[in-house]
Design a protein around this motif. Structure first.
Motif, PDB file in Angstrom:
ATOM      1  N   VAL A 229      34.052  44.465  30.343  1.00 45.82           N
ATOM      2  CA  VAL A 229      35.356  44.184  30.858  1.00 45.82           C
ATOM      3  C   VAL A 229      36.238  43.618  30.287  1.00 45.82           C
ATOM      4  O   VAL A 229      37.512  44.071  30.537  1.00 45.82           O
ATOM      5  CB  VAL A 229      34.779  43.319  32.364  1.00 45.82           C
ATOM      6  CG1 VAL A 229      36.010  43.064  33.267  1.00 45.82           C
ATOM      7  CG2 VAL A 229      33.546  44.041  32.975  1.00 45.82           C
TER       8      VAL A 229
ATOM      9  N   ARG B  96      32.930  40.615  41.126  1.00 46.47           N
ATOM     10  CA  ARG B  96      32.382  39.321  40.536  1.00 46.47           C
ATOM     11  C   ARG B  96      31.104  39.479  40.933  1.00 46.47           C
ATOM     12  O   ARG B  96      29.945  39.520  39.991  1.00 46.47           O
ATOM     13  CB  ARG B  96      33.213  38.318  40.376  1.00 46.47           C
ATOM     14  CG  ARG B  96      32.626  36.941  39.459  1.00 46.47           C
ATOM     15  CD  ARG B  96      33.322  35.675  39.791  1.00 46.47           C
ATOM     16  NE  ARG B  96      32.858  34.662  38.760  1.00 46.47           N
ATOM     17  CZ  ARG B  96      33.327  34.741  37.511  1.00 46.47           C
ATOM     18  NH1 ARG B  96      34.583  35.078  37.235  1.00 46.47           N
ATOM     19  NH2 ARG B  96      32.871  33.573  36.630  1.00 46.47           N
TER      20      ARG B  96
ATOM     21  N   LEU C 120      28.928  42.230  39.460  1.00 44.89           N
ATOM     22  CA  LEU C 120      28.782  42.148  37.919  1.00 44.89           C
ATOM     23  C   LEU C 120      27.697  41.357  37.650  1.00 44.89           C
ATOM     24  O   LEU C 120      26.663  41.822  36.876  1.00 44.89           O
ATOM     25  CB  LEU C 120      29.959  41.689  37.293  1.00 44.89           C
ATOM     26  CG  LEU C 120      30.134  41.950  35.781  1.00 44.89           C
ATOM     27  CD1 LEU C 120      29.878  43.007  35.197  1.00 44.89           C
ATOM     28  CD2 LEU C 120      31.025  40.719  35.178  1.00 44.89           C
TER      29      LEU C 120
ATOM     30  N   LEU D 281      35.143  48.648  39.743  1.00 51.42           N
ATOM     31  CA  LEU D 281      34.047  48.156  38.624  1.00 51.42           C
ATOM     32  C   LEU D 281      33.132  49.077  38.524  1.00 51.42           C
ATOM     33  O   LEU D 281      32.687  49.595  37.286  1.00 51.42           O
ATOM     34  CB  LEU D 281      33.813  46.847  39.135  1.00 51.42           C
ATOM     35  CG  LEU D 281      32.522  46.085  38.256  1.00 51.42           C
ATOM     36  CD1 LEU D 281      33.158  45.802  36.972  1.00 51.42           C
ATOM     37  CD2 LEU D 281      32.054  44.946  38.739  1.00 51.42           C
TER      38      LEU D 281
ATOM     39  N   LEU E  38      27.899  42.981  29.625  1.00 52.94           N
ATOM     40  CA  LEU E  38      28.930  43.745  30.667  1.00 52.94           C
ATOM     41  C   LEU E  38      30.387  43.066  30.552  1.00 52.94           C
ATOM     42  O   LEU E  38      31.320  43.800  30.546  1.00 52.94           O
ATOM     43  CB  LEU E  38      28.329  43.528  31.967  1.00 52.94           C
ATOM     44  CG  LEU E  38      26.923  44.271  32.291  1.00 52.94           C
ATOM     45  CD1 LEU E  38      26.267  43.962  33.625  1.00 52.94           C
ATOM     46  CD2 LEU E  38      27.259  45.825  32.207  1.00 52.94           C
TER      47      LEU E  38
END
Length: 421
Positions: free
Chosen positions: A201, A180, A183, A215, A197
């Motif tokens: 996901v 996380r 990201l 990721l 983004l």
């Protein structure tokens, strides 16, 4: 379905994330709205921080008709139509907030075209730009506007935006804690990029929580914002230069790497680090300039990426070298003195006399050949006759200049001694 960035567009100024310094009660926009007096604005900031959204919400908050154009796609004929429609609205008692995206792309004449309509109240201009307005916009437009600086979104602001997106999507991101964080970092301060983004996901099949490694295999990091002719270019080279001057090799290497990652020409960096050696290190370490020129030459021979290591070595050397701008200061002082004294000729005793007439005029008469003098130093005057002796160079007590200061002090004493005898 509408893109997530559009679905999550704030409905009120209080919903805008990351710009509290402008929109809060103590902020300039908050104060304007509270007083009911909104002036023309230039919103300056990076992409994805809310410039268009804020402009639209300002129109709503002030009951103005919102009209949006882009400087990229709008010509003179289009502008005339926009101004005429705004004039008609005004005669009917309705104001217009004209939002101009990428306003810096309009040329000087096009920017001048806004002035009469700003002055007579036909439009309230809100321009958006990613470039420094003081460089890109006319002074006349700037004098009639207030510049508001929007900040790139912090990780904390991006996290708030991510939580809002999760509520809208009605499920959490399938990422572990480190993924996380990764990201959010990929978004690089751009809220729109983050939502795009996240939308990617959310579209993936549910396979449980993903790690950072998983990721990054599926997503490509957003390219860093860098324009080799724009603000980022000048900001980052300033950061590199000041990190070198501040003797911080780690920070200097970081900014050097940031510029390379942004696509900067290594030859530009080679020129600039050589300039740093001349301006900020000087004679405190006479090898610094040679080291930079050698690194530059190495890059020219090897090219990228191997040659960039030589430049990185030069950056590190400069950051750790003793610093002195004594010659730089002396040079500027000497130039100022030269400009002030104009056409004062050199004293005749240091002029050559290749002809008999020049000898008769006293050229070269009384010249003391320093090699024949005690200590190899005559102490003669080399400034124009009648001019007070200039003292421009004051060596720093650092690095090799310590040795130069000893030599300079030695010659000052000898000059005084010769003057007494």
């Amino acid at each position: 379905m509408r893109p997530m960035a559009d679905r999550l567009r704030p409905a009120a100024l209080s919903d805008v994330i990351g710009q509290d310094h402008l929109l809060g009660p103590e902020g300039p926009l908050g104060a304007m709205l509270a007083s009911g007096q909104l002036s023309s604005l230039i919103l300056w900031g990076p992409p994805g921080v809310g410039k268009t959204t804020i402009a639209r919400l300002l129109a709503d908050a002030t009951d103005l008709t919102f009209v949006q154009i882009s400087a990229i796609f709008t010509g003179v004929a289009d502008l005339k139509k926009v101004f005429e429609a705004a004039r008609i609205r005004r005669t009917n008692g309705q104001g217009t907030l004209l939002f101009v995206d990428e306003i810096h792309r309009f040329n000087k004449a096009q920017q001048d075209g806004f002035l009469p309509y700003m002055e007579d109240g036909t439009i309230l201009l809100v321009g958006a730009t990613t470039e420094n307005p003081s460089f890109e916009l006319n002074s006349a437009v700037l004098s009639r506007s207030q510049v508001m600086v929007l900040e790139r979104l912090t990780l904390a602001s991006l996290e708030l935006l991510a939580q809002r997106a999760e509520r809208e999507a009605k499920h959490k991101l399938p990422l572990d804690g480190s993924a996380r964080d990764a990201l959010l970092e990929m978004a690089d301060g751009d809220g729109r990029a983050l939502l795009n983004l996240m939308e990617q996901v959310f579209s993936w099949p549910d396979t449980g929580k993903l790690t950072t490694e998983a990721l990054t295999k599926r997503l490509t990091r957003r390219a860093a914002q860098y324009d080799k002719s724009g603000d980022a270019h000048y900001n980052l080279i300033s950061a590199l230069h000041k990190s070198v001057r501040g003797s911080d090799p780690d920070a200097a290497l970081y900014w050097f790497a940031r510029m390379l990652e942004g696509g900067e020409d290594p030859r530009f960096l080679a020129r600039r680090i050589t300039r740093m050696a001349v301006e900020d290190i000087g004679l405190a370490d006479p090898q610094a300039q040679a080291h930079c020129v050698s690194a530059w030459e190495t890059y020219e021979r090897l090219g990228s990426p191997e040659g960039e290591l030589a430049l990185a070595q030069a950056v590190t050397y400069l950051a750790l070298a003793p610093k002195s701008n004594s010659v730089y200061v002396a040079y500027k002082a000497a130039r100022a003195s030269a400009k002030k004294t104009g056409s004062e000729p050199p004293p005749k005793h240091i002029l050559n006399a290749p002809t008999s007439m020049m000898k008769e005029q006293g050229y070269g008469a009384g010249y003391a050949y320093d090699h024949d003098a005690e200590d190899g130093f005559s102490g003669q005057n080399y400034f124009p006759d009648g001019m007070k002796r200039g003292v421009f160079y004051h060596p720093a007590e650092r690095g090799f200049e310590r040795e130069l200061k000893k030599r300079l002090d030695f010659f000052v004493k000898l000059r005084a001694k010769r003057g007494e005898s």
